[in-house]
Design a protein around this motif. Sequence first.
Motif, short mmCIF file in Angstrom:
data_model
loop_
_atom_site.label_atom_id
_atom_site.label_comp_id
_atom_site.label_asym_id
_atom_site.label_seq_id
_atom_site.Cartn_x
_atom_site.Cartn_y
_atom_site.Cartn_z
N ILE A 1 0.84 -1.21 0.00
CA ILE A 1 0.00 0.00 0.00
C ILE A 1 0.88 1.26 0.00
O ILE A 1 0.49 2.29 -0.57
N ALA A 2 2.08 1.16 0.55
CA ALA A 2 3.00 2.31 0.48
C ALA A 2 3.34 2.61 -0.98
O ALA A 2 3.29 3.77 -1.42
N ALA A 3 3.64 1.56 -1.73
CA ALA A 3 4.00 1.76 -3.15
C ALA A 3 2.79 2.27 -3.94
O ALA A 3 2.91 3.21 -4.74
N MET A 4 1.64 1.67 -3.71
CA MET A 4 0.45 2.09 -4.48
C MET A 4 0.03 3.52 -4.13
O MET A 4 -0.47 4.25 -4.99
N SER A 5 0.25 3.92 -2.88
CA SER A 5 -0.11 5.28 -2.47
C SER A 5 0.77 6.30 -3.18
O SER A 5 0.29 7.37 -3.60
N LEU A 6 2.04 5.98 -3.31
CA LEU A 6 2.95 6.89 -4.03
C LEU A 6 2.56 6.97 -5.50
O LEU A 6 2.48 8.04 -6.09
N GLU A 7 2.26 5.80 -6.10
CA GLU A 7 1.85 5.80 -7.52
C GLU A 7 0.57 6.59 -7.73
O GLU A 7 0.40 7.24 -8.76
N PRO B 1 -10.55 -3.66 -11.30
CA PRO B 1 -9.56 -2.58 -11.37
C PRO B 1 -8.80 -2.43 -10.04
O PRO B 1 -9.37 -2.68 -8.97
N ARG B 2 -7.54 -2.05 -10.13
CA ARG B 2 -6.72 -2.01 -8.91
C ARG B 2 -7.32 -1.09 -7.86
O ARG B 2 -7.35 -1.42 -6.67
N TYR B 3 -7.80 0.09 -8.27
CA TYR B 3 -8.40 1.00 -7.30
C TYR B 3 -9.53 0.30 -6.55
O TYR B 3 -9.65 0.43 -5.33
N SER B 4 -10.35 -0.47 -7.29
CA SER B 4 -11.49 -1.16 -6.65
C SER B 4 -11.00 -2.25 -5.70
O SER B 4 -11.58 -2.45 -4.64
N MET B 5 -9.95 -2.98 -6.10
CA MET B 5 -9.43 -4.03 -5.20
C MET B 5 -9.01 -3.40 -3.87
O MET B 5 -9.28 -3.95 -2.79
N VAL B 6 -8.36 -2.25 -3.94
CA VAL B 6 -7.86 -1.60 -2.72
C VAL B 6 -9.02 -1.02 -1.89
O VAL B 6 -9.06 -1.20 -0.68
N MET B 7 -9.96 -0.36 -2.58
CA MET B 7 -10.97 0.40 -1.84
C MET B 7 -12.22 -0.41 -1.47
O MET B 7 -12.85 -0.14 -0.46
N PHE B 8 -12.58 -1.39 -2.31
CA PHE B 8 -13.88 -2.05 -2.12
C PHE B 8 -13.77 -3.54 -1.81
O PHE B 8 -14.79 -4.19 -1.61
N HIS B 9 -12.57 -4.09 -1.82
CA HIS B 9 -12.44 -5.55 -1.64
C HIS B 9 -11.48 -5.88 -0.49
O HIS B 9 -10.33 -6.27 -0.73
N PRO B 10 -11.96 -5.77 0.75
CA PRO B 10 -11.06 -6.04 1.87
C PRO B 10 -10.60 -7.50 1.95
O PRO B 10 -9.62 -7.79 2.63
N GLU B 11 -11.27 -8.39 1.22
CA GLU B 11 -10.83 -9.78 1.23
C GLU B 11 -9.57 -9.96 0.37
O GLU B 11 -8.92 -11.01 0.43
N ILE B 12 -9.25 -8.97 -0.43
CA ILE B 12 -8.04 -9.05 -1.27
C ILE B 12 -6.91 -8.29 -0.58
O ILE B 12 -6.98 -7.07 -0.44
N PRO B 13 -5.87 -8.99 -0.12
CA PRO B 13 -4.78 -8.27 0.56
C PRO B 13 -4.13 -7.26 -0.39
O PRO B 13 -4.11 -7.47 -1.61
N TYR B 14 -3.58 -6.20 0.20
CA TYR B 14 -2.95 -5.16 -0.63
C TYR B 14 -1.89 -5.76 -1.56
O TYR B 14 -1.74 -5.34 -2.69
N ARG B 15 -1.15 -6.74 -1.07
CA ARG B 15 -0.04 -7.22 -1.92
C ARG B 15 -0.58 -7.99 -3.12
O ARG B 15 0.02 -7.98 -4.19
N VAL B 16 -1.73 -8.64 -2.98
CA VAL B 16 -2.34 -9.31 -4.12
C VAL B 16 -2.88 -8.25 -5.09
O VAL B 16 -2.74 -8.36 -6.31
N ALA B 17 -3.47 -7.19 -4.53
CA ALA B 17 -3.97 -6.10 -5.38
C ALA B 17 -2.82 -5.49 -6.18
O ALA B 17 -2.96 -5.19 -7.37
N GLU B 18 -1.67 -5.34 -5.53
CA GLU B 18 -0.54 -4.71 -6.22
C GLU B 18 -0.03 -5.62 -7.34
O GLU B 18 0.20 -5.17 -8.47
#
Length: 461
Positions: A355-361, A395-412
Amino acid sequence: MSHATPSVTLVGAGPTGALLAILLRRRGFRVVVFEARPDPRRHPEESGRSINLALAARGIRALEQVEVLDALRSGLVRMRGRCVHERDGRTAMQPYGTRADEAIYSISRAALGRLLLDVATAEYGVDVRFEHRLETIDWRSGHAVIRDSAGHRIEVPMRPLIACDGAGSRVRRCLADTHRIDAREEELEHGYKELSIPASAGGAAALPREALHVWPRGDHMLIALPNDDGSFTATLFLRRRGSPSFESLADERAVAQFFDAGFPDVAPLMPRRAAEWRDRPVGFLGTVRAAPWHHRDQVVLVGDAAHAVVPFHGQGMNCCFEDCLALDGCIGAHRDWESRFKAFYAQRKPNADAIAAMSLENYEEMRAKVVDRRFQVQSALAHELERRLPDRFIPRYSMVMFHPEIPYRVAETRGRVQARLLAELTAHASSLADVDLDAAQRVVEAGLAPVAQDLSSVTNV
Ligand SMILES: Cc1cc2nc3c(=O)[nH]c(=O)nc-3n(C[C@H](O)[C@H](O)[C@H](O)COP(=O)(O)OP(=O)(O)OC[C@H]3O[C@@H](n4cnc5c(N)ncnc54)[C@H](O)[C@@H]3O)c2cc1C
């Protein structure tokens, strides 16, 4: 509570400390929290900290688990998309998701903090000691050294000490200074300042309310989140030094020119801008990286203290809340504190890095890419692919914001594959109509595994 009840000490009663205190009390621990600031329920908020926050599915899940979401609901303002304001005044609404329930919520930081503290203290009997600042750690005796507002020194045994003391964590610095962990604070070249957009006298909002507003200007940007009283809180993200920068905008004339030229549609909506610019500090933004997050069975870092991120994905606090659920789960699964802390770190560190990397991106996306035609075509295709293949393309934004069952690292990881596919599929397209959607669907089916396959070997809290 008997003296035999196991006891845990927390430092910091921000969102992480308050939520974790509740979870620990639910597990039967006696919980004492030392908080440097005065009680925010009795003292007005300090200015300069973000006034509202975007709450998304990960945070909502945690708040539901401790049954405080219902009490917050009336103050939540739904944001179903991003409203992009171009320099010439044109606006475009970019929906965040494909389904009506895919929205994020603006919430008052102060209201959330007060409620969590009320629940922690009144319902669960957490002992919060305000105006008690952790100064240092005495490693030889195994005590945290706390100073109260009267100047008294208090020594508290670390059995264990859970540090929720935020991005500037004193505990983290004590651990790093004595080489018990490695830690770095990577400062962004950009800082931020908050400004207000009041509602009209009748309470009417100056901008459409169901959106997070963005004024992307390449190197910098302004955003605005709605508040429940019809006002908006705007945040300018800008370089600290250089031109333009907080340093170069040294007087009111320069600030006025900067706003009139770059943000002509919103400048007239900020009647208090001059005073707020003068009185409000420039906030620090950065990423904290630490490894590991614990020392033996004595101390663990949780929330921003372990992994503060830049705010461009609106996930900092959401991620902290996920930490709290994860640590609570590790406490249930292991018998001793060291095993609990090790398991917590192993589970959360890869996700915090992601999530640190995705936040910077996301900063580049928000301040520049959202007005780029290619980005818009790719977003439209991503949503179309999700409609066609909801089990495979999210979409990656949706995985991060709407899918708590998907860990951030899988979303990335999945997000990287998806970005490559989207770039290939839109290479010669200037609109979605130029893309052969059936062929695109086949490409995705061949190149991207179903989400469930990536989740089969992981658990997210
Ligand atoms: C501009 C901005 C916008 C943001 N927007 C969002 C958003 O939209 N969505 C989102 O999810 N996140 C957002 N965040 C991130 C979010 O604010 C943090 O992730 C969250 O506040 C972290 O909570 P915390 O409790 O870990 O730390 P903090 O909120 O920093 O709380 C730490 C607490 O510890 C106390 N403390 C510190 N030092 C000591 C000490 N030595 N002794 C005792 N007590 C101490 C502090 O007084 C404080 O109460 C944003 C951050 C910023 C800067």
